[in-house]
Motif scaffolding. Structure first.
Motif, PDB file in Angstrom:
ATOM      1  N   ASP A   1      -5.897   3.221  -7.085  1.00  0.00           N
ATOM      2  CA  ASP A   1      -5.618   2.186  -5.911  1.00  0.00           C
ATOM      3  C   ASP A   1      -5.214   2.795  -4.597  1.00  0.00           C
ATOM      4  OD1 ASP A   1      -5.204   0.122  -4.432  1.00  0.00           O
ATOM      5  OD2 ASP A   1      -2.906  -0.628  -5.340  1.00  0.00           O
TER       6      ASP A   1
ATOM      7  N   ASN B   1      -4.026   1.352  -1.874  1.00  0.00           N
ATOM      8  CA  ASN B   1      -2.973   1.297  -1.318  1.00  0.00           C
ATOM      9  C   ASN B   1      -1.383   1.854  -1.965  1.00  0.00           C
ATOM     10  OD1 ASN B   1      -4.259  -1.168  -0.002  1.00  0.00           O
ATOM     11  ND2 ASN B   1      -3.990  -2.525  -1.599  1.00  0.00           N
TER      12      ASN B   1
ATOM     13  N   VAL C   1      -1.374  -2.406   4.777  1.00  0.00           N
ATOM     14  CA  VAL C   1      -1.219  -2.708   3.251  1.00  0.00           C
ATOM     15  C   VAL C   1      -0.699  -4.100   3.223  1.00  0.00           C
ATOM     16  CG1 VAL C   1      -0.172  -1.932   1.191  1.00  0.00           C
ATOM     17  CG2 VAL C   1      -1.023  -0.277   2.320  1.00  0.00           C
TER      18      VAL C   1
ATOM     19  N   ARG D   1      -3.302  -6.916   3.335  1.00  0.00           N
ATOM     20  CA  ARG D   1      -3.995  -7.002   2.073  1.00  0.00           C
ATOM     21  C   ARG D   1      -3.529  -7.470   1.081  1.00  0.00           C
ATOM     22  NH1 ARG D   1      -6.288  -0.438   2.000  1.00  0.00           N
ATOM     23  NH2 ARG D   1      -7.548  -0.653   3.808  1.00  0.00           N
TER      24      ARG D   1
END
Length: 413
Positions: free
Chosen positions: A216, A218, A392, A395
């Motif tokens: 991921d 993030n 982030v 998101r």
């Protein structure tokens, strides 16, 4: 808050004790034996620092493998085993008679003290609390501040009476006859987060596996920000004598600044817990690095003595946010089933950052790189990382609407 503490006293107290007694493996406590260790082994400051960094890095590389045991065994079992091994480490420190044995002792102290004690406390708290996770984590992490406030004073008193080696045996007795039975009794029953009253619907992540987390993007953006506080704080404190000499500040005045940092740390640890429960960890993410950036710039560019108290206060604010976020953020983003494995990787990278910071900056100082420039670069890094946190955060806040990775909190099992 009072009702919340009363209803959950056993779990909060158990976690608090784990972070409190992690002090035996923290740098601030081990460094109290620094003069005795160097005298016993004929080490210079640099040589002992190198051995300490070696032991710390060893613990950082081990933790991702050991830390996932909390995903497989009950919290009481892991906590009891960790306390037992930490007591072995304190015995080893008191008995050490050779450099390899000293490094092994330091390795065990760092792995089971700084690493596993904190890992167990925050992973269990992240699992046991849902709607009030922020407040729970903030109260549990206060054990670290309590240890910083009390353990050095107690160690100095005991060491002055019986010597530094014997003082470690006193730590062994404390762990076996106070910490172990107390933590076992308090944490022998798991808490069920579904019993939490939920004032409003909130979304939480599905249970990601470690391999999914490592894919991921993030995760890496967040980790880049999470590494900043241990890197910057450890660097400044490790080179505090050098900084005071550059500025012409009395070292005693610098030491007085720690009290200001402690007050700010405790205040914003509690405040951030309330804020996370109100807004979510994802929404708080962009905030916690801004005070750290400001602290770095103050340390780099302000030469007046009041700068000590300014950057200490700012670092306390950032550390307060960081300590609570580190416990509440990962279960909110990635669920709780594999939380031990995920947190062990995060903690290992934080330990690595705390070990690498003093060494890297020390090398740059020896190479003639201006220290003020280094401090300013840390501030710029914190700002860039904060911008990444903002991306982030946006998101994550938008993502629950898709329904792919999140489920309502009230439906969690």
């Amino acid at each position: 808050m009072g009702r919340f503490i009363a209803d959950n006293a056993r779990w909060l107290a158990g976690g608090f004790l784990l972070t409190l007694f992690s002090s035996f493996g923290q740098t601030f406590f081990i460094s109290l034996s620094n003069p005795g260790i160097r005298e016993a082994y004929g080490l210079t400051h640099g040589e002992f620092g190198g051995l300490y960094m070696l032991a710390t890095l060893g613990s950082a590389f081990t933790l991702p493998f050991l830390g996932r045991v909390i995903d497989r065994y009950r919290t009481t079992t892991v906590a009891a085993g960790t306390i037992a091994m930490l007591s072995v480490a304190t015995v080893a420190m008191g008995l050490s008679a050779s450099l390899p044995f000293l490094v092994l002792s330091l390795y065990l102290l760092r792995l089971f003290g700084q690493g596993m004690m904190t890992q167990t406390a925050l992973t269990a708290t992240g699992r046991w609390f849902a709607a009030n996770r922020g407040r729970a984590v903030s109260l549990v992490t206060l054990g670290q501040q309590a240890g910083e406030a009390s353990f050095p004073f107690l160690f100095v008193m005991v060491a002055g009476a019986i010597g530094w080696r014997q003082s470690w045996f006193t730590g062994t007795a404390t762990l076996l006859f106070v910490a172990l039975p107390a933590v076992w009794l308090l944490l022998r029953r798991d808490r069920i987060p579904l019993n939490d009253p939920v004032a409003k619907m909130r979304t939480v992540a599905r249970d990601w596996t470690l391999s999914e987390v490592l894919r991921d993007p993030n995760f890496y953006l967040i980790s880049a920000g999470v590494l900043a506080p241990p890197f910057v704080a450890t660097t400044i404190f490790f080179h505090q004598v050098y900084l005071t000499e550059l500025r012409g500040w009395p070292l005693t005045l610098f030491a007085a600044g720690f009290a200001v940092m402690s007050v700010a740390n405790v205040t914003f640890t509690l405040f951030s817990g309330w804020l996370i429960d109100r807004l979510s960890a994802a929404r708080v993410l962009p905030m916690f690095l801004l005070p750290l950036a400001a602290a770095s710039f103050v340390a780099a560019f302000v030469t007046a003595p009041w700068a000590i108290f300014a950057f200490m206060a700012l670092m306390g604010v950032s550390n307060g946010f960081s300590s609570t976020l580190s416990g509440a953020m990962w279960p909110e983003l990635y669920g709780t089933r594999h939380l031990g494995a995920i947190r062990s990787v995060v903690v290992a990278t934080m330990v690595f950052a705390s070990a690498a910071g003093p060494g890297l900056t020390g090398y740059l100082i020896d190479a003639g790189v201006d220290y003020d420039l280094q401090l300013a670069a840390m501030g710029i890094y914190a700002l860039v990382a904060a911008a990444g946190m903002s991306v982030v955060s946006r998101r994550i806040v938008r993502k629950p609407t898709s329904g792919s990775d999140h489920v309502p909190l009230t439906l969690r099992r």
